[in-house]
Design a protein around this motif. Sequence first.
Motif, PDB file in Angstrom:
ATOM      1  N   SER A  66      75.278  53.022   8.796  1.00 50.03           N
ATOM      2  CA  SER A  66      76.305  51.994   8.560  1.00 50.03           C
ATOM      3  C   SER A  66      75.728  50.807   7.802  1.00 50.03           C
ATOM      4  N   VAL A  67      75.056  51.109   6.683  1.00 48.22           N
ATOM      5  CA  VAL A  67      74.436  50.067   5.864  1.00 48.22           C
ATOM      6  C   VAL A  67      75.065  50.060   4.475  1.00 48.22           C
ATOM      7  N   GLU A  68      74.758  49.012   3.724  1.00 50.70           N
ATOM      8  CA  GLU A  68      75.295  48.864   2.380  1.00 50.70           C
ATOM      9  C   GLU A  68      74.441  49.595   1.358  1.00 50.70           C
ATOM     10  N   LYS A  69      75.096  50.266   0.412  1.00 52.37           N
ATOM     11  CA  LYS A  69      74.371  50.977  -0.655  1.00 52.37           C
ATOM     12  C   LYS A  69      73.493  50.023  -1.457  1.00 52.37           C
ATOM     13  N   GLY A  70      74.025  48.864  -1.750  1.00 54.52           N
ATOM     14  CA  GLY A  70      73.311  47.911  -2.586  1.00 54.52           C
ATOM     15  C   GLY A  70      72.079  47.324  -1.938  1.00 54.52           C
ATOM     16  N   GLU A  71      71.959  47.507  -0.640  1.00 47.50           N
ATOM     17  CA  GLU A  71      70.807  46.973   0.100  1.00 47.50           C
ATOM     18  C   GLU A  71      69.859  48.087   0.527  1.00 47.50           C
ATOM     19  N   THR A  72      70.053  49.279  -0.066  1.00 50.25           N
ATOM     20  CA  THR A  72      69.280  50.455   0.331  1.00 50.25           C
ATOM     21  C   THR A  72      68.484  51.008  -0.839  1.00 50.25           C
ATOM     22  N   ILE A  73      67.259  51.453  -0.568  1.00 47.01           N
ATOM     23  CA  ILE A  73      66.420  52.077  -1.586  1.00 47.01           C
ATOM     24  C   ILE A  73      65.809  53.355  -1.015  1.00 47.01           C
ATOM     25  N   TYR A  74      65.631  54.339  -1.880  1.00 50.88           N
ATOM     26  CA  TYR A  74      65.026  55.612  -1.472  1.00 50.88           C
ATOM     27  C   TYR A  74      63.647  55.720  -2.098  1.00 50.88           C
ATOM     28  N   ILE A  75      62.674  56.110  -1.287  1.00 52.17           N
ATOM     29  CA  ILE A  75      61.287  56.254  -1.734  1.00 52.17           C
ATOM     30  C   ILE A  75      60.938  57.732  -1.771  1.00 52.17           C
ATOM     31  N   GLY A  76      60.473  58.242  -2.923  1.00 51.91           N
ATOM     32  CA  GLY A  76      60.137  59.654  -3.023  1.00 51.91           C
ATOM     33  C   GLY A  76      59.136  59.933  -4.118  1.00 51.91           C
TER      34      GLY A  76
END
Length: 208
Positions: free
Chosen positions: A152-162
Amino acid sequence: MFKTILFDVDGTLIDTAYVMTHSLQKTLLEEMQLSVEIEDLNYILGIPGRAALEEFTADEAELEKLLKAWNKNVLLYAEHVSVYPEIEEILKKLKAAGIKMGVVTSKTSNEMKTEFDIFNLNHYFDVFITASDTENHKPHPEPIQKAIDLLSVEKGETIYIGDSLYDMKSAKAYGIKFAVANWGALDLAMFTEADYFLKKPSDLLNLI
């Protein structure tokens, strides 16, 4: 900057390249009498095991047999799996800073139990999305979408590390930022759409 960080597993949190390529090499030799060079198996890193094996057979029964043999052989190389330097220390600092964290991996739930849970890192994460949890897998956006929905978080405040193109494509397909884990990535030149390049795990602290 970011309040939520999602992580890939292989090549990002733990170093499994040797284990996965050498165990597959052994499996192909034993089960199909195929001798394949390790460098020709690097393509498997970051994709589901089933997708990797589809390069060698289209027969479902044979594929299942190969998967079972491969999973057994992975255990023979388990001593070569390790957590990347700094990772646990950084996870601890991110957790203390109130950052929500999740895992989005191409591993199945069973593979996570045998290849990841042993490192006792699970308590740092708020959600785990494995290949067993979604119908579609990376580079499809569904795994990342499910993680964000559950958190339940915002897309704009999320980052994916890979560390793989599949990771980057999955993040971009869902419209979130992506950072390359340089310590696990094989060819940095491929990541033309990456938003950040992290030279070492401690660089993660610059994202929050």
